[in-house]
Design a protein around this motif. Structure first.
Motif, short mmCIF file in Angstrom:
data_model
loop_
_atom_site.label_atom_id
_atom_site.label_comp_id
_atom_site.label_asym_id
_atom_site.label_seq_id
_atom_site.Cartn_x
_atom_site.Cartn_y
_atom_site.Cartn_z
N PHE A 20 0.69 -1.19 -0.15
CA PHE A 20 -0.02 -0.14 -0.05
C PHE A 20 0.77 1.39 0.16
CE2 PHE A 20 -2.42 -3.28 2.10
CZ PHE A 20 -3.49 -3.30 1.28
N CYS A 21 1.70 1.26 0.99
CA CYS A 21 2.69 2.48 0.95
C CYS A 21 4.09 2.27 0.72
CB CYS A 21 2.69 3.19 2.33
SG CYS A 21 3.43 1.99 3.79
N PRO A 39 3.39 -0.35 10.02
CA PRO A 39 3.20 0.75 10.80
C PRO A 39 3.29 2.00 10.05
CG PRO A 39 5.49 -0.25 10.45
CD PRO A 39 4.75 -1.08 9.74
N SER A 40 3.34 2.21 8.90
CA SER A 40 3.42 3.34 8.02
C SER A 40 1.93 3.95 7.69
CB SER A 40 4.16 3.48 6.88
OG SER A 40 5.56 3.05 7.22
N GLU A 44 -3.33 -3.99 6.94
CA GLU A 44 -3.19 -5.29 7.35
C GLU A 44 -2.43 -5.95 5.91
OE1 GLU A 44 -5.93 -8.74 7.71
OE2 GLU A 44 -5.60 -8.04 9.92
N VAL A 45 -1.33 -6.73 6.23
CA VAL A 45 -0.51 -7.50 4.83
C VAL A 45 -0.52 -8.82 5.40
CG1 VAL A 45 0.45 -5.29 3.91
CG2 VAL A 45 1.68 -6.33 5.59
N THR A 46 0.01 -9.60 4.57
CA THR A 46 0.42 -11.03 4.89
C THR A 46 1.92 -11.12 4.49
OG1 THR A 46 -1.76 -11.82 3.96
CG2 THR A 46 -0.09 -13.56 4.15
N MET A 371 12.12 2.01 8.59
CA MET A 371 12.71 1.98 7.22
C MET A 371 13.87 1.41 7.15
SD MET A 371 9.84 3.48 5.93
CE MET A 371 10.53 3.77 4.13
N PHE A 372 14.03 0.64 5.96
CA PHE A 372 15.28 0.00 5.65
C PHE A 372 16.13 0.68 4.55
CE2 PHE A 372 14.99 -3.30 8.70
CZ PHE A 372 13.55 -3.42 8.88
N PRO A 373 17.33 0.40 4.40
CA PRO A 373 18.04 0.82 3.14
C PRO A 373 17.35 0.64 1.80
CG PRO A 373 19.67 0.10 4.84
CD PRO A 373 18.28 -0.37 5.20
#
Length: 593
Positions: A20-21, A39-40, A44-46, A371-373
């Motif tokens: 989604f984001c 968290p952003s 809900e995701v799987t 967030m990740f690189p």
């Protein structure tokens, strides 16, 4: 049996991207196929998992032989359905070899009502088969809806599946486990049969029978020879369940269900659905006959009866069930499946199972925000869309619906305008063609009129020339022979009068009775007779012509003169000596006209 043999083995994913984001999320501490909240965006995701070159995005169904997953083929970049067998089955070389042969044979089936098999493989000792992902509805979802299904729609589904099974029977293949969970409907509401060559695998143990107890054929339970008529029985049980919302035979467990089948026939469909047509009931009850010889002898005869019924009715369009989650019932419990998923569920066992799948909790887990690189997670490692996540965006859904409606309206208006324009152009072309034809006929009529006028002028000229020639000919004749022949040239000859009968001549010694005013008897006019007799032919013809063509007035005058002649002249003529008359000059022949 070890713990590893009772689970599907796959590799967990350490990181994933929210669909989604597009935020990166750390999911290393979360079990695969668990619902997690981003968290952003709080959607809900799987959480996915990895199996070789496939990213497993959603668990669709489980059974005694393994599990079915929605997966993304990272090699070809497409979504597929993958059936993964338990490792305990993969450790059996005979099973793997037979499974491979069945998969290869089923992959040769190319039919619109059979889900296509793409590939076969083995990962971490687990055989798997990759199949076509069918977007649409499960038949078991439709049966679980509160309202009963449309009977013509059910028979249309049965017709589609029977058509696909006919092709398989021609290739000497049987399915062996036809049931509602293995029948899907695509976007065009066309039924497709899945799990071909998987569900009907024979068991390695004499005490185990693979199949679903509600629909398993009696000959399979009795370990007799099976053929395509066993699939006809399974399809009949499935259609019975779809129409009545009850399986043909019920019991507390699988053995009770099988015993009920062996005791007697199923309850008539009319007990559950009084509106069932008699031909529909006859078709399904014949398919459910205990003895194979009493069922349909060929798929052709079955399809003929189904088509005869469907030719008189119109199936309704299926409606997706309102529930978003369904339960696939098994022998030892149930497994939850997302209602929005659209692929096959692996067959369930009728006796003992050989393993189980790991289950997870249903409550979503909230993970640490972060967030990740860039580039640490490939774009393909994303979770599949879920119906519950889609619900959190009602505004977006309304906007999409509004755009769709506007697009459809514009398309309808544009299509109508194009249709009217096409019809107007067609009418204009027809009118132009008619005008051209009319002009062509007008031109032809003008040419014909001009030709007739020219012919008339020519005829008049010819008539004038003919008249001039006739006048010239008359003038030439008059110059040569006089005007006596003009009437013969200009007018037709009068019709000849009938000749009067000649009077008999008096005898030579007879005394003539002519006595008038002192006249004496005159001798017969022998000279005239001789002259007439001995006259040349030409002169005789001339005399005859002169006598014939003499004008009536002259003939009458001669007669009057002869009658009114004085007696002295008559006596003088009688006393005159007879002399030979001088020959008349021959008439010159007329010049040719």
């Amino acid at each position: 049996m070890s713990e590893e043999d009772t689970h599907i083995l796959y590799d967990p994913v350490q990181r994933m991207i929210c669909v989604f984001c597009h935020a990166r999320m750390d999911v290393s501490a979360i079990a695969p196929f668990t619902k997690a909240v981003c968290p952003s965006c709080n959607n809900e995701v799987t959480v996915p998992a990895r199996l070789g070159a496939f990213l497993l995005t959603e668990l669709l169904g489980t059974g005694g032989m393994g599990g079915v997953y929605r997966a993304h083929d990272e090699t070809l970049g497409r979504d597929v359905a993958i059936n993964v067998m338990l490792k305990s089955l993969g450790d059996n070389p005979e099973f793997v070899a037979s499974f491979r042969r069945e998969a290869q044979a089923a992959a040769k089936l190319n039919h619109p009502n059979i889900a296509q098999i793409y590939s076969f493989g083995q990962e971490r000792g687990q055989p798997y088969i990759v199949m076509e992902l069918v977007p649409g509805l499960h038949l078991d979802q439709m049966i679980a809806a509160p309202d009963p299904l449309d009977i013509p729609l059910v028979m249309k589904i049965g017709l589609d599946i029977a058509d696909g099974l006919q092709l398989a029977a021609a290739a000497n293949l049987i399915h062996g486990d036809i049931k509602p969970e293995n029948i899907l409907l695509d976007e065009r509401n066309q039924a497709k049969l899945v799990d071909f060559g998987i569900a009907a695998k024979p068991s390695k143990s004499e005490n185990e029978i693979w199949g679903t107890p509600y629909y398993i054929a009696p000959e399979r339970v009795r370990r007799q020879r099976v053929d395509f008529r066993s699939d006809i029985y399974c399809l009949g049980g499935t259609l019975y369940h779809a129409i009545t919302q009850h399986p043909p035979f019920e019991g507390a467990d699988a053995l009770e269900v099988v015993r009920a089948r062996l005791k007697g026939p199923p309850v008539p469909l009319e007990m559950f659905r009084p509106d069932v047509a008699p031909e529909v009931s006859a078709i399904i009850m014949r398919m459910l006959q205990m003895e194979p010889a009493m069922r349909y002898p060929t798929y052709g005869s079955l399809l003929s009866d189904m088509r005869a019924y469907l030719s008189r009715v119109q199936p309704k369009t299926p409606v997706a069930p309102s529930g978003k989650r369904i339960m696939i019932k098994g022998r030892k419990g149930s497994t939850t499946i997302a209602g929005g998923s659209t692929t096959s569920a692996l067959s369930q066992t009728a006796a003992s199972t050989t393993g189980h799948l790991q289950t997870t909790g249903r409550q979503p887990l909230v993970i640490t925000r972060g967030m990740f690189p860039e580039g640490t997670v490939p774009p393909s490692e994303t979770a599949a869309d879920t119906p519950s996540a889609t619900k959190t965006l009602p505004k977006k859904g309304c906007l999409i619906a509004a755009i769709t409606v506007v697009t459809l309206l514009l398309a309808g208006v544009g299509g109508s305008w194009l249709l009217l324009r096409h019809q107007a152009g067609k009418l204009a072309n027809n009118l132009a063609a008619q005008q051209a034809e009319q002009a062509r006929w007008t031109q032809a009529a003008g040419i014909a009129h001009a030709s007739l006028s020219t012919a008339e002028v020519s005829l008049r000229g010819l008539a004038a020339e003919a008249e001039a020639l006739v006048t010239q000919a008359v003038a030439s004749v008059e110059a040569v022979i006089g005007t006596d022949w003009t009437p013969r040239i200009l007018w037709d000859d009068p019709e000849p009068e009938p000749e009067a009968e000649a009077e008999p001549e008096p005898a030579a010694d007879a005394v003539p009775d002519v006595v008038a005013d002192g006249a004496t008897n005159a001798p017969p006019a022998e000279a005239d007779t001789d002259d007439t007799t001995h006259a040349p032919p030409a002169e005789a013809e001339a005399d005859a012509d002169d006598a014939t063509h003499a004008p009536p007035a002259e003939a009458e005058a001669d007669a009057d003169d002869a009658t009114n002649a004085p007696p002295a002249e008559a006596e003088a003529e009688a006393d005159a000596p007879e002399t030979d008359p001088e020959p008349e000059p021959e008439a010159e022949p007329l010049p040719p006209l």
